[in-house]
Design a protein around this motif. Structure first.
Motif, PDB file in Angstrom:
ATOM      1  N   LEU A   1       0.825  -1.199   0.000  1.00 45.75           N
ATOM      2  CA  LEU A   1       0.000   0.000   0.000  1.00 45.75           C
ATOM      3  C   LEU A   1       0.869   1.262   0.000  1.00 45.75           C
ATOM      4  CD1 LEU A   1      -2.660  -1.088   2.664  1.00 45.75           C
ATOM      5  CD2 LEU A   1      -2.910  -1.103   0.168  1.00 45.75           C
ATOM      6  N   ASP A   2       0.203   2.400  -0.136  1.00 43.91           N
ATOM      7  CA  ASP A   2       0.807   3.724   0.066  1.00 43.91           C
ATOM      8  C   ASP A   2       1.890   4.062  -0.941  1.00 43.91           C
ATOM      9  OD1 ASP A   2      -0.789   4.293   2.374  1.00 43.91           O
ATOM     10  OD2 ASP A   2       0.510   2.977   3.529  1.00 43.91           O
ATOM     11  N   HIS A   3       1.554   3.893  -2.217  1.00 45.07           N
ATOM     12  CA  HIS A   3       2.448   4.356  -3.282  1.00 45.07           C
ATOM     13  C   HIS A   3       1.776   5.503  -4.026  1.00 45.07           C
ATOM     14  CE1 HIS A   3       5.659   1.364  -3.000  1.00 45.07           C
ATOM     15  NE2 HIS A   3       4.699   0.534  -2.598  1.00 45.07           N
ATOM     16  N   GLU A   4       2.575   6.305  -4.718  1.00 44.82           N
ATOM     17  CA  GLU A   4       2.025   7.469  -5.403  1.00 44.82           C
ATOM     18  C   GLU A   4       2.948   7.906  -6.533  1.00 44.82           C
ATOM     19  OE1 GLU A   4       1.701  10.473  -2.423  1.00 44.82           O
ATOM     20  OE2 GLU A   4       3.859  10.867  -2.342  1.00 44.82           O
ATOM     21  N   GLY A   5       2.352   8.661  -7.450  1.00 46.60           N
ATOM     22  CA  GLY A   5       3.149   9.365  -8.434  1.00 46.60           C
ATOM     23  C   GLY A   5       3.710   8.520  -9.558  1.00 46.60           C
ATOM     24  N   LEU A   6       2.875   7.710 -10.227  1.00 42.54           N
ATOM     25  CA  LEU A   6       3.324   6.947 -11.393  1.00 42.54           C
ATOM     26  C   LEU A   6       2.797   7.628 -12.654  1.00 42.54           C
ATOM     27  CD1 LEU A   6       4.584   4.468 -12.798  1.00 42.54           C
ATOM     28  CD2 LEU A   6       2.409   3.286 -12.425  1.00 42.54           C
ATOM     29  N   THR A   7       3.705   7.890 -13.614  1.00 38.69           N
ATOM     30  CA  THR A   7       3.333   8.499 -14.887  1.00 38.69           C
ATOM     31  C   THR A   7       3.816   7.633 -16.038  1.00 38.69           C
ATOM     32  OG1 THR A   7       3.421  10.750 -13.998  1.00 38.69           O
ATOM     33  CG2 THR A   7       3.621  10.513 -16.383  1.00 38.69           C
ATOM     34  N   ILE A   8       2.907   7.336 -16.956  1.00 43.68           N
ATOM     35  CA  ILE A   8       3.247   6.593 -18.179  1.00 43.68           C
ATOM     36  C   ILE A   8       2.730   7.437 -19.333  1.00 43.68           C
ATOM     37  CG2 ILE A   8       2.922   4.458 -19.489  1.00 43.68           C
ATOM     38  CD1 ILE A   8       2.339   3.111 -16.731  1.00 43.68           C
ATOM     39  N   GLU A   9       3.637   7.897 -20.206  1.00 40.36           N
ATOM     40  CA  GLU A   9       3.209   8.809 -21.254  1.00 40.36           C
ATOM     41  C   GLU A   9       3.973   8.568 -22.548  1.00 40.36           C
ATOM     42  OE1 GLU A   9       3.781  12.755 -19.792  1.00 40.36           O
ATOM     43  OE2 GLU A   9       5.936  12.518 -19.499  1.00 40.36           O
ATOM     44  N   ASN A  10       3.285   8.872 -23.641  1.00 36.74           N
ATOM     45  CA  ASN A  10       3.853   8.764 -24.986  1.00 36.74           C
ATOM     46  C   ASN A  10       4.446   7.375 -25.231  1.00 36.74           C
ATOM     47  OD1 ASN A  10       4.470   9.667 -27.582  1.00 36.74           O
ATOM     48  ND2 ASN A  10       6.522  10.338 -26.968  1.00 36.74           N
ATOM     49  N   VAL A  11       3.671   6.359 -24.910  1.00 37.05           N
ATOM     50  CA  VAL A  11       4.070   4.969 -25.152  1.00 37.05           C
ATOM     51  C   VAL A  11       3.158   4.400 -26.238  1.00 37.05           C
ATOM     52  CG1 VAL A  11       4.111   2.642 -24.165  1.00 37.05           C
ATOM     53  CG2 VAL A  11       5.023   4.576 -22.860  1.00 37.05           C
ATOM     54  N   TYR A  12       3.750   3.710 -27.189  1.00 34.77           N
ATOM     55  CA  TYR A  12       2.984   3.025 -28.229  1.00 34.77           C
ATOM     56  C   TYR A  12       3.139   1.530 -28.006  1.00 34.77           C
ATOM     57  CZ  TYR A  12       1.746   1.221 -32.888  1.00 34.77           C
ATOM     58  OH  TYR A  12       1.185   0.518 -33.933  1.00 34.77           O
ATOM     59  N   ALA A  13       2.015   0.840 -27.756  1.00 36.24           N
ATOM     60  CA  ALA A  13       2.017  -0.601 -27.514  1.00 36.24           C
ATOM     61  C   ALA A  13       1.150  -1.275 -28.568  1.00 36.24           C
ATOM     62  CB  ALA A  13       1.489  -0.911 -26.116  1.00 36.24           C
ATOM     63  N   HIS A  14       1.652  -2.355 -29.131  1.00 41.50           N
ATOM     64  CA  HIS A  14       0.873  -3.068 -30.146  1.00 41.50           C
ATOM     65  C   HIS A  14       1.215  -4.552 -30.103  1.00 41.50           C
ATOM     66  CE1 HIS A  14       4.400  -3.215 -32.962  1.00 41.50           C
ATOM     67  NE2 HIS A  14       4.691  -2.055 -32.386  1.00 41.50           N
ATOM     68  N   HIS A  15       0.268  -5.345 -30.580  1.00 37.71           N
ATOM     69  CA  HIS A  15       0.388  -6.803 -30.580  1.00 37.71           C
ATOM     70  C   HIS A  15       0.715  -7.312 -29.175  1.00 37.71           C
ATOM     71  CE1 HIS A  15       0.855  -5.665 -34.819  1.00 37.71           C
ATOM     72  NE2 HIS A  15       0.208  -6.802 -35.049  1.00 37.71           N
ATOM     73  N   ILE A  16      -0.145  -6.891 -28.242  1.00 34.92           N
ATOM     74  CA  ILE A  16      -0.032  -7.299 -26.837  1.00 34.92           C
ATOM     75  C   ILE A  16      -1.158  -8.297 -26.578  1.00 34.92           C
ATOM     76  CG2 ILE A  16       0.028  -6.524 -24.456  1.00 34.92           C
ATOM     77  CD1 ILE A  16       2.320  -5.426 -26.193  1.00 34.92           C
ATOM     78  N   THR A  17      -0.823  -9.580 -26.539  1.00 36.76           N
ATOM     79  CA  THR A  17      -1.824 -10.645 -26.400  1.00 36.76           C
ATOM     80  C   THR A  17      -1.235 -11.792 -25.586  1.00 36.76           C
ATOM     81  OG1 THR A  17      -1.122 -11.779 -28.415  1.00 36.76           O
ATOM     82  CG2 THR A  17      -2.795 -10.084 -28.673  1.00 36.76           C
ATOM     83  N   GLY A  18      -2.071 -12.797 -25.332  1.00 38.34           N
ATOM     84  CA  GLY A  18      -1.583 -14.021 -24.705  1.00 38.34           C
ATOM     85  C   GLY A  18      -2.315 -14.415 -23.452  1.00 38.34           C
ATOM     86  N   ILE A  19      -2.801 -13.431 -22.672  1.00 37.11           N
ATOM     87  CA  ILE A  19      -3.499 -13.741 -21.428  1.00 37.11           C
ATOM     88  C   ILE A  19      -4.941 -13.260 -21.546  1.00 37.11           C
ATOM     89  CG2 ILE A  19      -3.635 -13.294 -18.950  1.00 37.11           C
ATOM     90  CD1 ILE A  19      -0.625 -13.089 -18.910  1.00 37.11           C
ATOM     91  N   ALA A  20      -5.871 -14.153 -21.257  1.00 36.75           N
ATOM     92  CA  ALA A  20      -7.288 -13.838 -21.347  1.00 36.75           C
ATOM     93  C   ALA A  20      -8.011 -14.379 -20.131  1.00 36.75           C
ATOM     94  CB  ALA A  20      -7.892 -14.420 -22.626  1.00 36.75           C
ATOM     95  N   GLN A  21      -8.690 -13.499 -19.395  1.00 34.01           N
ATOM     96  CA  GLN A  21      -9.502 -13.887 -18.242  1.00 34.01           C
ATOM     97  C   GLN A  21      -8.690 -14.721 -17.251  1.00 34.01           C
ATOM     98  OE1 GLN A  21     -13.171 -13.261 -18.882  1.00 34.01           O
ATOM     99  NE2 GLN A  21     -12.687 -12.420 -20.867  1.00 34.01           N
ATOM    100  N   GLY A  22      -7.434 -14.339 -17.048  1.00 35.68           N
ATOM    101  CA  GLY A  22      -6.576 -15.041 -16.118  1.00 35.68           C
ATOM    102  C   GLY A  22      -6.043 -16.364 -16.620  1.00 35.68           C
ATOM    103  N   ASN A  23      -6.270 -16.664 -17.934  1.00 37.33           N
ATOM    104  CA  ASN A  23      -5.805 -17.924 -18.547  1.00 37.33           C
ATOM    105  C   ASN A  23      -6.300 -19.154 -17.806  1.00 37.33           C
ATOM    106  OD1 ASN A  23      -4.474 -16.493 -20.521  1.00 37.33           O
ATOM    107  ND2 ASN A  23      -2.573 -17.628 -20.322  1.00 37.33           N
ATOM    108  N   SER A  24      -7.525 -19.091 -17.326  1.00 37.49           N
ATOM    109  CA  SER A  24      -8.081 -20.234 -16.610  1.00 37.49           C
ATOM    110  C   SER A  24      -9.440 -20.583 -17.186  1.00 37.49           C
ATOM    111  CB  SER A  24      -8.224 -19.917 -15.114  1.00 37.49           C
ATOM    112  OG  SER A  24      -8.877 -20.972 -14.447  1.00 37.49           O
ATOM    113  N   GLN A  25      -9.663 -21.855 -17.454  1.00 38.51           N
ATOM    114  CA  GLN A  25     -10.972 -22.294 -17.915  1.00 38.51           C
ATOM    115  C   GLN A  25     -12.000 -22.254 -16.788  1.00 38.51           C
ATOM    116  OE1 GLN A  25     -11.775 -22.977 -21.121  1.00 38.51           O
ATOM    117  NE2 GLN A  25      -9.710 -22.188 -21.495  1.00 38.51           N
ATOM    118  N   ALA A  26     -11.556 -22.436 -15.560  1.00 35.63           N
ATOM    119  CA  ALA A  26     -12.441 -22.368 -14.398  1.00 35.63           C
ATOM    120  C   ALA A  26     -11.986 -21.185 -13.554  1.00 35.63           C
ATOM    121  CB  ALA A  26     -12.390 -23.666 -13.594  1.00 35.63           C
ATOM    122  N   TYR A  27     -12.298 -19.983 -14.018  1.00 37.39           N
ATOM    123  CA  TYR A  27     -11.775 -18.763 -13.406  1.00 37.39           C
ATOM    124  C   TYR A  27     -12.270 -18.619 -11.974  1.00 37.39           C
ATOM    125  CZ  TYR A  27     -10.966 -13.854 -12.540  1.00 37.39           C
ATOM    126  OH  TYR A  27     -10.567 -12.670 -11.980  1.00 37.39           O
TER     127      TYR A  27
END
Length: 752
Positions: free
Chosen positions: A139-165
């Motif tokens: 807990l108790d973190h602050e001040g994270l900035t993410i800017e001017n990032v280009y992300a593409h073809h980000i795949t692989g994990i869906a719904q926690g990768n579990s058939q019985a979520y």
């Protein structure tokens, strides 16, 4: 210590402590060395191995060479301060530094763990299961900035990768990650002792905060599962039993371009949402485009923006468009109010061409009222405000309701809409009984709507819009900068969303009316820069919305005008003034009035049932209180068989005890003028007083008492769909009236 730093220590490469304010460079050129300090551009580090072994300190910079690329995880540990953050950025010239992985479902681009006051910017990440992940198990973190990032073809994990979520992402190859996303702010989740809720594995109460002052700005995500995700797995409750909206506080998501989320051709792809907000308080999403999100099937449905476990989010001045039909049985909408939200404000967005509804309000997860619907009995949706948006061509109306496991509440007001299926749509057994509808305008005319952000181009005058500046008494055309995608004056700028004035120089959006008629204007101005700018709206140089200051708040000020008469060729200017450093988010919408009456209120959004007993001495009345000075009341009626007498519809002012004291409107219909299937019968009235109570009553005293055949009918619902009145009945031809079943209402509407 992070996992990579721990691994390096075990192999005998000790982690190095960084001196405050140190700049390190990474560039795989001849002369690079991971053994050196990496503090010069002539002898940089070659890759990210020494980065993972470094504990960065306040003021440190890690600069990656533009034009270079790596197939490694960039892992940052350490925290800066508010005045001296740790910065990861680019140096040199050329394309952004590229981190391109192997598309394995445990590949990350950038990994941050328990950091505060860290900025990551100017990067490209690709072919990973997550582009930039910030993971918090403290807990108790602050001040994270993410800017001017280009992300593409980000795949692989869906719904926690579990058939019985199980709600904990325990099967996910990346801890805390529910679905692959360009940017993911995550943390761990476990099932509580009851198995009915997910919680943090560390003490987290309603008075705690996990991360404060998160800023995600200028991020583009394409051809991925999801754009931006804020979710500890798929959401957690506090240990003292609240929704956990206090986990991430004061987040700002701005200038995002989330588009074409089609999974990038990955057969593993599951594409649920453009943006996911879970467990936030006072978040803002503004000045962003979400387009063609959910462009591959997802087993739990698709949407442009999903909200769960939030308190006070503001969704303002965005384009949320074209969530497509991908064959998913659920959703495919613009905005999904999924679960446990309070005080959501959806303000002045353009929401259009989504296969499902523009905004969907769900009430599906309360087994106390809907057995078997969910194992979590804590769902609610309270005090939603849907205000000033322009809705167009959504597949299930502007606003839609799903299920009645509880009664969501809210207000739908000041919106412009051109919707084939109408402003509000609900399915069988679903209704808007907890909502008020006020001053929404149908702009479905032959004249195209105008929307400043949607219509933004580099061609002056296209779609009627021009960008102008003024230093003296006359307006001058601005010059388009294709690289910056903005129009420039001498010291001013005007972009898709932002107006940037300067000391002594104003900036204006100028719109030329294409046709003569009456227009409705919607706009909301937010100060996103320095100082206190002012905004005003003029027609041909005369103010139609007077100048007002724009304070630095999350919601800004409205700049609306209704029924404004225009002649083809008139110019309406949206003018921003302020000192150098000021910036205003402002994307006005304009629609010609369709001439339709303006809805004051209605209880018609739901499933009503017909019943025909209006005859002889028996009458029915719906009591109500108008919200404005309404001048028309509609009563849904029909003809059953062949009644002998006329149908009488009267609108009464009611006095003490609910009895009529004056008739303010009436209409008599011959049997042949009453439809055989239920439809609204309109009665004109004098201007109704919102401080008084009224009733709309139907009788047919000359129709013999012959049962439910050969009489007139009405529609009713016993689910209490209208809170400001109720159904009454009379057995003496309308002389006296008595309350009917307490939860019963008769279908009606009022207009002004």
């Amino acid at each position: 210590m992070t996992a990579a730093a721990l691994s390096a220590a075990l192999l005998g490469a000790p982690a190095t402590a960084s001196a405050a304010g140190t700049t390190r460079y990474v560039n795989p050129i001849a002369g690079c060395s991971n053994a050196g300090p990496g503090t010069t551009t002539d002898a940089p580090w070659c890759d990210f191995v020494p980065v993972a072994a470094t504990d960065f300190a306040a003021g440190d910079e890690l600069l990656l060479a533009r034009g270079a690329s790596w197939n490694q995880q960039l892992e940052i540990s350490g925290s800066g301060t508010s005045s001296a953050p740790i910065t990861v950025a680019a140096y040199g010239s050329g394309a952004r530094p590229l981190i391109s992985r192997d598309a394995a479902d445990d590949d990350r681009g950038v990994y941050l763990e328990n950091v505060s006051h860290v900025t990551v910017r100017d990067l490209e990440v690709a072919n990973a299961a997550v582009g930039v992940q910030a993971y918090y198990d403290e807990l108790d973190h602050e001040g994270l900035t993410i800017e001017n990032v280009y992300a593409h073809h980000i795949t692989g994990i869906a719904q926690g990768n579990s058939q019985a979520y199980d709600g904990t992402c325990s099967s996910s190859p990346i801890p805390g990650l529910y679905t692959s996303a360009g940017v993911a702010i995550t943390g761990p989740a476990v099932n509580d002792a009851t198995g009915k809720a997910t919680v943090a594995p560390f003490p987290f109460t309603s008075s705690d905060v996990g991360l404060r002052d998160l800023r995600i700005s200028g991020v583009e995500v394409a051809h991925s599962n999801m754009g931006v995700e804020i979710a500890w797995c798929n959401g957690i409750r506090t240990h003292d039993g609240t929704d956990g909206a206090n986990l991430v506080q004061d987040a700002v998501l701005e200038d995002l371009y989330i588009h074409d989320l089609d999974g990038g051709g990955d057969m593993r792809a599951d594409c649920p949402n453009g943006i996911t907000l879970i467990n936030t308080r006072n978040a803002v999403v503004r000045d962003s485009i979400v387009q063609n999100a959910g462009a591959c099937p997802s087993k739990n449905g698709t949407t442009g923006l999903l909200l769960s476990r939030n308190e006070g989010p503001v969704i303002v001045n965005n384009l949320i468009v074209q969530t497509p039909d991908v064959g998913t049985p659920n959703d495919q909408m613009g905005i999904d109010l999924e679960y446990a939200n309070r005080d959501v404000k959806i303000l002045y967005n353009y929401i259009a061409e989504n296969h499902g509804p523009g905004v969907d309000v769900l009430a599906i997860r309360n087994p106390a009222t809907c057995p078997g619907s969910s194992n979590d009995p804590f769902d609610h949706s309270d005090d939603t405000l849907i205000d000033g948006n322009l809705f167009e061509d959504n597949g299930e109306g502007a606003v839609h309701r799903v299920s009645n496991c509880f009664v969501p509440t809210g207000t739908v007001t000041n919106n412009l809409y051109d919707e084939p299926h109408g402003l509000a749509v609900s399915g069988v057994g679903e209704d808007f009984r907890g909502f008020s509808f006020l001053d929404n305008h149908d702009v479905g005319t032959s004249t195209r709507t105008s929307q400043a952000a949607r219509d933004f181009t580099g061609t002056a005058g296209q779609h009627g819009w021009k960008h102008e500046s003024r230093t003296g008494t006359s307006w001058t055309a601005m010059t388009f900068d294709a690289a910056a995608q903005q129009w420039n004056g001498t010291s001013t700028a005007s972009g898709r969303f932002a107006r940037v004035p300067a000391t002594g120089e104003s900036v204006a959006l100028a719109w030329t009316a294409p046709a003569t008629g009456y227009v409705n204007i919607r706009g909301r101005a937010l100060s996103t820069g320095a100082g206190t700018p002012t905004v005003r709206v003029e027609k041909n140089g005369v103010a139609v919305v007077t100048a007002q200051s724009v304070p630095a708040t999350r919601v800004g000020v409205a700049t609306n005008a209704d029924g404004l008469a225009v002649t083809a060729g008139d110019t309406i200017r949206f003018i921003t003034q302020g000192s150098t450093g000021a910036e205003v988010s402002w994307m006005p919408s304009i629609g010609y009035d369709a001439g339709a009456p303006i809805l004051d209120q209605a209880n018609t959004f739901g499933t009503f049932y017909p019943y025909s007993d209006l005859r002889s001495t028996l009458g029915r009345m719906q009591t109500f209180r108008p919200q404005t000075a309404a001048t028309r009341v509609d009563f849904w009626a029909y003809r059953a068989g062949s009644p002998a007498g006329n149908l009488e519809i009267r609108v009464y002012e009611l006095g003490a005890g609910g009895q009529p004291v004056a008739t303010v409107g009436q209409r008599t219909l011959a049997p042949g003028d009453v439809p055989s299937t239920s439809a609204p019968v309109s009665v004109s009235t004098s201007a109704l007083d919102p401080a008084k109570s009224y009733g709309v009553a139907a009788t047919s005293p000359l129709t013999p008492n012959a049962g439910t055949s050969n009489s007139y009918g009405f529609e009713y619902f016993d689910g209490d769909p209208y809170a400001r009145g109720a159904a009454w009945f009379s057995t003496d031809g309308g002389t006296t009236w008595s309350p009917d079943v307490s939860s019963r209402d008769i279908k009606f509407a009022t207009y002004r």
